[in-house]
Design a protein around this motif. Structure first.
Motif, PDB file in Angstrom:
ATOM      1  N   VAL A 190       0.878  -1.170   0.000  1.00 47.71           N
ATOM      2  CA  VAL A 190       0.000   0.000   0.000  1.00 47.71           C
ATOM      3  C   VAL A 190       0.913   1.217   0.000  1.00 47.71           C
ATOM      4  O   VAL A 190       1.640   1.467   0.956  1.00 47.71           O
ATOM      5  CB  VAL A 190      -0.923   0.006   1.225  1.00 47.71           C
ATOM      6  CG1 VAL A 190      -1.761   1.284   1.257  1.00 47.71           C
ATOM      7  CG2 VAL A 190      -1.831  -1.219   1.210  1.00 47.71           C
ATOM      8  N   GLY A 191       0.902   1.942  -1.115  1.00 47.78           N
ATOM      9  CA  GLY A 191       1.817   3.058  -1.289  1.00 47.78           C
ATOM     10  C   GLY A 191       1.102   4.389  -1.369  1.00 47.78           C
ATOM     11  O   GLY A 191      -0.130   4.450  -1.395  1.00 47.78           O
ATOM     12  N   TYR A 192       1.905   5.467  -1.421  1.00 47.40           N
ATOM     13  CA  TYR A 192       1.333   6.812  -1.483  1.00 47.40           C
ATOM     14  C   TYR A 192       2.285   7.744  -2.208  1.00 47.40           C
ATOM     15  O   TYR A 192       3.485   7.762  -1.945  1.00 47.40           O
ATOM     16  CB  TYR A 192       1.084   7.363  -0.069  1.00 47.40           C
ATOM     17  CG  TYR A 192      -0.090   8.303  -0.011  1.00 47.40           C
ATOM     18  CD1 TYR A 192      -1.322   7.855   0.440  1.00 47.40           C
ATOM     19  CD2 TYR A 192       0.029   9.617  -0.427  1.00 47.40           C
ATOM     20  CE1 TYR A 192      -2.415   8.703   0.482  1.00 47.40           C
ATOM     21  CE2 TYR A 192      -1.059  10.475  -0.381  1.00 47.40           C
ATOM     22  CZ  TYR A 192      -2.274  10.023   0.072  1.00 47.40           C
ATOM     23  OH  TYR A 192      -3.355  10.849   0.106  1.00 47.40           O
ATOM     24  N   GLY A 193       1.727   8.524  -3.130  1.00 49.34           N
ATOM     25  CA  GLY A 193       2.502   9.523  -3.842  1.00 49.34           C
ATOM     26  C   GLY A 193       1.629  10.686  -4.244  1.00 49.34           C
ATOM     27  O   GLY A 193       0.559  10.493  -4.842  1.00 49.34           O
ATOM     28  N   GLY A 194       2.042  11.914  -3.919  1.00 47.02           N
ATOM     29  CA  GLY A 194       1.203  13.072  -4.207  1.00 47.02           C
ATOM     30  C   GLY A 194      -0.042  13.023  -3.354  1.00 47.02           C
ATOM     31  O   GLY A 194       0.024  13.023  -2.128  1.00 47.02           O
ATOM     32  N   SER A 195      -1.210  12.955  -3.993  1.00 39.86           N
ATOM     33  CA  SER A 195      -2.476  12.843  -3.266  1.00 39.86           C
ATOM     34  C   SER A 195      -3.132  11.487  -3.477  1.00 39.86           C
ATOM     35  O   SER A 195      -4.317  11.323  -3.183  1.00 39.86           O
ATOM     36  CB  SER A 195      -3.440  13.955  -3.720  1.00 39.86           C
ATOM     37  OG  SER A 195      -3.687  13.859  -5.117  1.00 39.86           O
ATOM     38  N   PHE A 196      -2.378  10.507  -3.975  1.00 42.13           N
ATOM     39  CA  PHE A 196      -2.954   9.216  -4.318  1.00 42.13           C
ATOM     40  C   PHE A 196      -2.384   8.083  -3.477  1.00 42.13           C
ATOM     41  O   PHE A 196      -1.173   7.974  -3.285  1.00 42.13           O
ATOM     42  CB  PHE A 196      -2.697   8.884  -5.788  1.00 42.13           C
ATOM     43  CG  PHE A 196      -3.443   9.756  -6.736  1.00 42.13           C
ATOM     44  CD1 PHE A 196      -4.774   9.506  -7.031  1.00 42.13           C
ATOM     45  CD2 PHE A 196      -2.827  10.840  -7.335  1.00 42.13           C
ATOM     46  CE1 PHE A 196      -5.471  10.315  -7.897  1.00 42.13           C
ATOM     47  CE2 PHE A 196      -3.512  11.658  -8.205  1.00 42.13           C
ATOM     48  CZ  PHE A 196      -4.843  11.401  -8.489  1.00 42.13           C
ATOM     49  N   SER A 197      -3.284   7.232  -3.003  1.00 37.71           N
ATOM     50  CA  SER A 197      -2.878   5.958  -2.464  1.00 37.71           C
ATOM     51  C   SER A 197      -2.959   4.936  -3.584  1.00 37.71           C
ATOM     52  O   SER A 197      -3.647   5.140  -4.588  1.00 37.71           O
ATOM     53  CB  SER A 197      -3.796   5.533  -1.304  1.00 37.71           C
ATOM     54  OG  SER A 197      -3.165   4.565  -0.490  1.00 37.71           O
ATOM     55  N   CYS A 198      -2.230   3.825  -3.417  1.00 43.65           N
ATOM     56  CA  CYS A 198      -2.270   2.785  -4.443  1.00 43.65           C
ATOM     57  C   CYS A 198      -1.954   1.451  -3.785  1.00 43.65           C
ATOM     58  O   CYS A 198      -1.551   1.386  -2.621  1.00 43.65           O
ATOM     59  CB  CYS A 198      -1.285   3.073  -5.570  1.00 43.65           C
ATOM     60  SG  CYS A 198       0.437   2.672  -5.178  1.00 43.65           S
ATOM     61  N   ILE A 199      -2.155   0.379  -4.538  1.00 44.43           N
ATOM     62  CA  ILE A 199      -1.730  -0.954  -4.121  1.00 44.43           C
ATOM     63  C   ILE A 199      -0.909  -1.532  -5.266  1.00 44.43           C
ATOM     64  O   ILE A 199      -1.409  -1.655  -6.390  1.00 44.43           O
ATOM     65  CB  ILE A 199      -2.915  -1.874  -3.799  1.00 44.43           C
ATOM     66  CG1 ILE A 199      -3.779  -1.281  -2.688  1.00 44.43           C
ATOM     67  CG2 ILE A 199      -2.411  -3.264  -3.402  1.00 44.43           C
ATOM     68  CD1 ILE A 199      -5.059  -2.063  -2.420  1.00 44.43           C
ATOM     69  N   TYR A 200       0.340  -1.850  -4.986  1.00 49.86           N
ATOM     70  CA  TYR A 200       1.196  -2.454  -6.013  1.00 49.86           C
ATOM     71  C   TYR A 200       0.715  -3.884  -6.272  1.00 49.86           C
ATOM     72  O   TYR A 200       0.796  -4.739  -5.393  1.00 49.86           O
ATOM     73  CB  TYR A 200       2.649  -2.458  -5.554  1.00 49.86           C
ATOM     74  CG  TYR A 200       3.343  -1.123  -5.630  1.00 49.86           C
ATOM     75  CD1 TYR A 200       4.263  -0.849  -6.634  1.00 49.86           C
ATOM     76  CD2 TYR A 200       3.090  -0.132  -4.689  1.00 49.86           C
ATOM     77  CE1 TYR A 200       4.919   0.376  -6.701  1.00 49.86           C
ATOM     78  CE2 TYR A 200       3.736   1.105  -4.748  1.00 49.86           C
ATOM     79  CZ  TYR A 200       4.641   1.350  -5.752  1.00 49.86           C
ATOM     80  OH  TYR A 200       5.287   2.561  -5.817  1.00 49.86           O
TER      81      TYR A 200
END
Length: 295
Positions: A190-200
């Protein structure tokens, strides 16, 4: 190409029309793009071969021998104008994703790449908590997991969802990417960059801050996992995600259940209203979560 209001149309070679709805990401821009692309798909216009929604834009691939690009733009302008005349609603689903925050696997990885980070003396989640003004990591995890997230696009690598938090803009978590990308990221991070979370969805290079892992697979090209048997990619644009913090014991229990192929994701159908969210950005997401935990 011409511009309608704030919308900008740009040709991408002979077969692509790129439509930029806003220069900055917002839930309004994302939702408008999602409604436009859904309506475009529903019209089943001959010559359109692919529709790719993104965060504040979308791209349409078309056959120029079948469909004139000027006509395609006219259709899109008409759709956008009509969407603005009524309340936008979306039939979608809300899904709970368990997350093991501060897990040992992302911790080992982030420690290997500290020289590429803005703050080599702290972990990714400690850094994120500090720059966003939270008292400690526990408060940051609460902020990250308490409110739901919209899946605004799926891509970059197969199955990876980009998610935008359903909060007032001034409460949005903001965390920069690594100064230099890593060459390794654990699968299901579970990652985060800028204003977005994501799931690799797969293991690989990456530059987003790493907060934890989910034990739930979201991509299976063999389609052998039960919740991926119908389609190899779990997430779709418009999905609403609720993160739930778990500990190591529950993480391992879920991994074992997935391996037995008897794990069931908690999901519920919901109707999302952009007008209701705009009117009550704090209370409306909480009401959506009631559907997820009704049973």
């Amino acid at each position: 190409m011409t511009t309608t209001s704030s919308t900008r149309y740009t040709l991408g070679g002979d077969e692509h029309l790129f439509v930029e709805l806003s220069e900055s990401m917002s839930l309004d821009a994302f939702f408008r793009g999602l409604l436009i692309t859904k309506e475009l798909a529903a019209r089943n216009i001959g010559g359109i071969t692919e529709i790719c929604p993104a965060n504040a834009s979308f791209q349409v691939r078309f056959d120029p021998d079948v469909l004139d690009v000027a006509h395609l733009q006219e259709v899109l302008e008409d759709i956008e104008a009509n969407i603005g005349e009524h309340e936008g609603t979306l039939d979608t689903r809300i899904v709970e994703i368990p997350v093991y925050y501060q897990d040992p696997w992302t911790h080992e990885t982030l420690m290997r790449f500290r020289e590429r980070h803005q703050d080599p003396d702290s972990t990714d989640i400690e850094y994120a908590a500090r720059i966003n003004g939270y008292a400690d990591v526990a408060a940051f995890i609460e902020a990250h997991s308490a409110t739901p997230w919209f899946v605004s696009m799926v891509g970059f690598v197969a199955g990876l969802p980009f998610m935008y938090q359903m909060v007032d803009r001034d409460k949005q978590i903001q965390v920069p990417k690594y100064l230099k990308p890593r060459t390794d990221t654990p699968k299901h991070t579970v990652g985060y960059g800028g204003s977005f979370s994501c799931i690799y969805s797969v293991r690989g290079a990456g530059g987003y801050q790493m907060f934890g892992v989910t034990p739930v697979p979201i991509y299976d090209p063999q389609q052998q996992i039960r919740h991926l048997s119908d389609f190899a990619i779990f997430f779709k644009p418009g999905d609403i995600v609720k993160f739930r913090p778990i500990d190591r014991a529950e993480h391992d229990e879920i991994v074992a259940a997935v391996e037995r192929n008897d794990y069931t994701l908690r999901t519920a159908p919901v109707k999302f209203s952009q007008r209701d969210f705009s009117a009550d950005p704090a209370g409306y997401p909480a009401r959506l979560l009631e559907a997820l935990y009704a049973n």
